[in-house]
Design an enzyme around this catalytic site. Sequence first.
Site, PDB file in Angstrom:
ATOM      1  N   SER A 142       0.933  -1.295   0.079  1.00  0.00           N
ATOM      2  CA  SER A 142       0.147   0.005  -0.083  1.00  0.00           C
ATOM      3  C   SER A 142       0.697   1.261   0.181  1.00  0.00           C
ATOM      4  O   SER A 142       1.576   1.555  -0.761  1.00  0.00           O
ATOM      5  CB  SER A 142      -0.901  -0.069   1.282  1.00  0.00           C
ATOM      6  N   ASP A 185      10.836   5.788  -9.769  1.00  0.00           N
ATOM      7  CA  ASP A 185       9.991   6.220 -10.990  1.00  0.00           C
ATOM      8  C   ASP A 185      10.901   7.638 -11.313  1.00  0.00           C
ATOM      9  O   ASP A 185      11.065   8.102 -12.281  1.00  0.00           O
ATOM     10  CB  ASP A 185       8.655   6.449 -11.213  1.00  0.00           C
ATOM     11  N   LYS A 200      -0.644  -4.177  -3.271  1.00  0.00           N
ATOM     12  CA  LYS A 200      -1.843  -3.736  -2.829  1.00  0.00           C
ATOM     13  C   LYS A 200      -2.175  -2.383  -3.347  1.00  0.00           C
ATOM     14  O   LYS A 200      -1.383  -1.352  -2.725  1.00  0.00           O
ATOM     15  CB  LYS A 200      -2.130  -3.761  -1.367  1.00  0.00           C
TER      16      LYS A 200
END
Length: 177
Positions: free
Chosen positions: A116, A127, A141
């Site tokens: 999560s 990224d 998740k």
Amino acid sequence: VVRDKIPIKSIESAFRIADGIGYIKLGQFARTTSAEMEQALASLRAEGVTKLIFDLRGNSGGYLDQAILVANEFLHKEQLIVYTEDRNHKQLREYSSGGGSTDLKLAVLIDEGSASSSEILAGALQDNDRGTIIGRRSFGKGLVQQQIPYADGSALRLTTARYYTPTGRSIQKPYTR
């Protein structure tokens, strides 16, 4: 025995490992995570830390707003942290407001227990080329859920969207094997 409130800290440990290298173990994202992180980083910087090992292993998530605040600390202004997309392709995006630790070199540890909010943080750092991810595939998740309460005290959690990393990778693990 006297009853008392026992504070649960989200940062389990923070210390200098070697010259210039620090370590922070973040166990969960709680209401105080951002403030705890600021204190830990200030303490490590006072010890000359320029590189950080950021341990998210076993971190099952928690408050999304705290994960975004932690990401802000390491990202430059206007870098995308996370976005959600629903079935109608409507998107909501969260951008960094810029933080004070954008110069630290980061290594982020994750495992199958990282889920999560910890996956959102790790994805944002990876990224945006702010950290190297080391470890095992995370839990996966990445669903946005809305809770609908009922009169009897029960509730229904309805999935309304998915979380994506800045480069467009879905955080949700596919249901197929």
